[in-house]
Scaffold this motif. Structure first.
Motif, PDB file in Angstrom:
ATOM      1  N   ILE A  69       5.733  -8.515 -10.279  1.00 20.69           N
ATOM      2  CA  ILE A  69       4.936  -7.368 -10.670  1.00 20.69           C
ATOM      3  C   ILE A  69       3.848  -7.157  -9.614  1.00 20.69           C
ATOM      4  CG2 ILE A  69       3.357  -6.452 -12.440  1.00 20.69           C
ATOM      5  CD1 ILE A  69       6.333  -6.652 -13.293  1.00 20.69           C
ATOM      6  N   ILE A  70       3.644  -5.910  -9.239  1.00 25.21           N
ATOM      7  CA  ILE A  70       2.582  -5.546  -8.305  1.00 25.21           C
ATOM      8  C   ILE A  70       1.405  -5.042  -9.130  1.00 25.21           C
ATOM      9  CG2 ILE A  70       1.890  -4.020  -6.416  1.00 25.21           C
ATOM     10  CD1 ILE A  70       4.980  -3.776  -5.813  1.00 25.21           C
ATOM     11  N   THR A  71       0.242  -5.640  -8.920  1.00 18.39           N
ATOM     12  CA  THR A  71      -0.979  -5.225  -9.601  1.00 18.39           C
ATOM     13  C   THR A  71      -2.090  -5.095  -8.563  1.00 18.39           C
ATOM     14  OG1 THR A  71      -0.283  -6.442 -11.572  1.00 18.39           O
ATOM     15  CG2 THR A  71      -2.578  -5.772 -11.473  1.00 18.39           C
ATOM     16  N   ASP A  72      -2.712  -3.944  -8.524  1.00 18.87           N
ATOM     17  CA  ASP A  72      -3.796  -3.683  -7.562  1.00 18.87           C
ATOM     18  C   ASP A  72      -3.369  -4.003  -6.128  1.00 18.87           C
ATOM     19  OD1 ASP A  72      -5.503  -2.848  -9.620  1.00 18.87           O
ATOM     20  OD2 ASP A  72      -6.145  -4.908 -10.002  1.00 18.87           O
ATOM     21  N   GLY A  73      -2.113  -3.687  -5.815  1.00 14.89           N
ATOM     22  CA  GLY A  73      -1.610  -3.841  -4.459  1.00 14.89           C
ATOM     23  C   GLY A  73      -1.163  -5.227  -4.057  1.00 14.89           C
ATOM     24  N   THR A  74      -1.165  -6.198  -4.981  1.00 15.63           N
ATOM     25  CA  THR A  74      -0.748  -7.553  -4.612  1.00 15.63           C
ATOM     26  C   THR A  74       0.345  -8.072  -5.545  1.00 15.63           C
ATOM     27  OG1 THR A  74      -2.419  -8.667  -5.954  1.00 15.63           O
ATOM     28  CG2 THR A  74      -3.031  -8.123  -3.685  1.00 15.63           C
ATOM     29  N   THR A  92       0.851  -1.192   0.000  1.00 17.49           N
ATOM     30  CA  THR A  92       0.000   0.000   0.000  1.00 17.49           C
ATOM     31  C   THR A  92       0.883   1.236   0.000  1.00 17.49           C
ATOM     32  OG1 THR A  92      -0.149   0.038   2.420  1.00 17.49           O
ATOM     33  CG2 THR A  92      -1.886  -1.147   1.231  1.00 17.49           C
ATOM     34  N   TYR A  93       0.348   2.302  -0.580  1.00 17.44           N
ATOM     35  CA  TYR A  93       1.052   3.587  -0.623  1.00 17.44           C
ATOM     36  C   TYR A  93       0.059   4.650  -0.171  1.00 17.44           C
ATOM     37  CZ  TYR A  93       3.881   7.458  -2.385  1.00 17.44           C
ATOM     38  OH  TYR A  93       4.618   8.611  -2.501  1.00 17.44           O
ATOM     39  N   ASP A  94       0.406   5.319   0.905  1.00 17.04           N
ATOM     40  CA  ASP A  94      -0.483   6.310   1.525  1.00 17.04           C
ATOM     41  C   ASP A  94      -1.882   5.744   1.763  1.00 17.04           C
ATOM     42  OD1 ASP A  94       1.453   8.255   1.834  1.00 17.04           O
ATOM     43  OD2 ASP A  94       0.936   9.309  -0.015  1.00 17.04           O
ATOM     44  N   THR A 135       4.517 -14.561   3.692  1.00 20.39           N
ATOM     45  CA  THR A 135       3.700 -13.396   3.395  1.00 20.39           C
ATOM     46  C   THR A 135       4.510 -12.180   3.817  1.00 20.39           C
ATOM     47  OG1 THR A 135       1.635 -14.591   3.750  1.00 20.39           O
ATOM     48  CG2 THR A 135       1.533 -12.186   3.870  1.00 20.39           C
ATOM     49  N   ALA A 136       4.698 -11.250   2.892  1.00 19.34           N
ATOM     50  CA  ALA A 136       5.455 -10.025   3.173  1.00 19.34           C
ATOM     51  C   ALA A 136       4.629  -8.838   2.684  1.00 19.34           C
ATOM     52  CB  ALA A 136       6.812 -10.063   2.486  1.00 19.34           C
ATOM     53  N   ASP A 137       4.022  -8.128   3.614  1.00 17.51           N
ATOM     54  CA  ASP A 137       3.208  -6.951   3.313  1.00 17.51           C
ATOM     55  C   ASP A 137       4.035  -5.701   3.593  1.00 17.51           C
ATOM     56  OD1 ASP A 137       1.009  -8.613   2.722  1.00 17.51           O
ATOM     57  OD2 ASP A 137       0.355  -8.587   4.827  1.00 17.51           O
ATOM     58  N   PHE A 138       3.871  -4.677   2.750  1.00 15.66           N
ATOM     59  CA  PHE A 138       4.616  -3.430   2.909  1.00 15.66           C
ATOM     60  C   PHE A 138       3.667  -2.252   2.868  1.00 15.66           C
ATOM     61  CE2 PHE A 138       7.506  -6.575   1.237  1.00 15.66           C
ATOM     62  CZ  PHE A 138       8.603  -6.442   2.062  1.00 15.66           C
ATOM     63  N   THR A 139       3.807  -1.371   3.857  1.00 14.74           N
ATOM     64  CA  THR A 139       3.017  -0.151   3.965  1.00 14.74           C
ATOM     65  C   THR A 139       3.958   1.013   3.706  1.00 14.74           C
ATOM     66  OG1 THR A 139       1.574  -1.200   5.576  1.00 14.74           O
ATOM     67  CG2 THR A 139       1.520   1.198   5.464  1.00 14.74           C
ATOM     68  N   LEU A 140       3.786   1.693   2.580  1.00 16.55           N
ATOM     69  CA  LEU A 140       4.665   2.790   2.185  1.00 16.55           C
ATOM     70  C   LEU A 140       3.961   4.118   2.390  1.00 16.55           C
ATOM     71  CD1 LEU A 140       5.876   1.279  -1.231  1.00 16.55           C
ATOM     72  CD2 LEU A 140       6.693   0.747   1.071  1.00 16.55           C
ATOM     73  N   GLU A 141       4.746   5.138   2.752  1.00 14.94           N
ATOM     74  CA  GLU A 141       4.219   6.494   2.966  1.00 14.94           C
ATOM     75  C   GLU A 141       5.002   7.473   2.089  1.00 14.94           C
ATOM     76  OE1 GLU A 141       1.623   7.203   4.948  1.00 14.94           O
ATOM     77  OE2 GLU A 141       1.416   5.114   5.599  1.00 14.94           O
ATOM     78  N   ILE A 169      11.019  -1.505  -3.898  1.00 17.15           N
ATOM     79  CA  ILE A 169       9.702  -1.371  -4.520  1.00 17.15           C
ATOM     80  C   ILE A 169       9.724  -0.126  -5.399  1.00 17.15           C
ATOM     81  CG2 ILE A 169       7.230  -1.081  -4.112  1.00 17.15           C
ATOM     82  CD1 ILE A 169       7.659  -2.525  -1.411  1.00 17.15           C
ATOM     83  N   SER A 170       9.326  -0.300  -6.646  1.00 18.75           N
ATOM     84  CA  SER A 170       9.334   0.796  -7.615  1.00 18.75           C
ATOM     85  C   SER A 170       7.969   0.948  -8.258  1.00 18.75           C
ATOM     86  CB  SER A 170      10.357   0.523  -8.730  1.00 18.75           C
ATOM     87  OG  SER A 170      11.658   0.422  -8.194  1.00 18.75           O
TER      88      SER A 170
END
Length: 147
Positions: A72-77, A40-42, A139-145, A95-96
Motif C-alpha cells: 500500500i502506498i500512503t503519503d508517497g511511500t 510521486t505523481y506530477d 530502494t525503488a522510487d517512481f516518478t509518474l507524470e 502502480i494504481s
C-alpha cells in the motif's frame, strides 16, 4: 502364515508412501527481497494507492518463478519486508490509484460511491515500469507524470 500375509501388504504400502513422499521433491526456494521507496505523481507524493511487483523474465528470457508482491502506498511511500517482498530479479511494476467519482451504484441494498483509476494505463494495466530487485535491501522510487 497369517502374519506374513498381513505384513507383506503393510510393507508394500510403506514402500509406496516412502516413494511418493520423494516424488514431489523439496519445495523450490524462491528468493525474495525487501523493497521500499517513494512514488510521486506530477511532482507530489501519491496520497494513496498500491504498488505491485510481478516477476518478469531472467537475463536468458525465461520467466521468473515467484508470486507477485503488493504494498500500500500512503503519503508517497511504501515498504515490503523480505518475507513479503518481490522475487529477486526483474519485476514488472504496476502502480494504481483511485479516486471517488461522485457517482453511486447499488450493491446489496447499499449505495456505494464509484471509484475510478486516475493514473495512466502505462503505470498499471499496460505498465512500462520495471525494477531489477537485488538480494537484500532495495530502494525503488517512481516518478509518474499525467501525460
Amino acid at each position: 502364515m497369517f502374519s506374513v500375509c498381513v505384513r507383506a501388504p503393510f510393507a508394500l504400502i510403506l514402500c509406496g508412501l516412502t516413494l511418493l513422499s520423494g516424488c514431489g521433491g523439496s519445495a523450490e526456494h524462491i528468493e525474495r527481497a525487501a523493497v521500499k521507496g517513494t512514488v510521486t505523481y506530477d511532482g507530489k507524493p501519491l496520497a494513496n494507492g498500491s504498488i505491485l511487483f510481478v516477476p518478469d523474465v531472467d537475463d536468458a528470457g525465461k520467466p521468473l518463478r515467484g508470486k507477485a508482491a503488493q504494498a500500500i502506498i500512503t503519503d508517497g511511500t511504501y515498504s515490503l519486508t523480505a518475507e513479503e517482498g518481490p522475487t529477486v530479479g526483474n519485476n514488472k511494476v504496476q502502480i494504481s490509484a483511485t479516486r471517488k467519482t461522485g457517482k453511486f451504484q447499488e450493491s446489496d441494498g447499499q449505495k456505494i460511491e464509484i471509484e475510478q483509476q486516475y493514473l495512466p494505463a502505462k503505470y498499471n494495466s499496460s505498465t512500462t515500469l520495471s525494477h531489477d530487485v537485488k538480494a537484500g535491501e532495495n530502494t525503488a522510487d517512481f516518478t509518474l507524470e499525467a501525460k
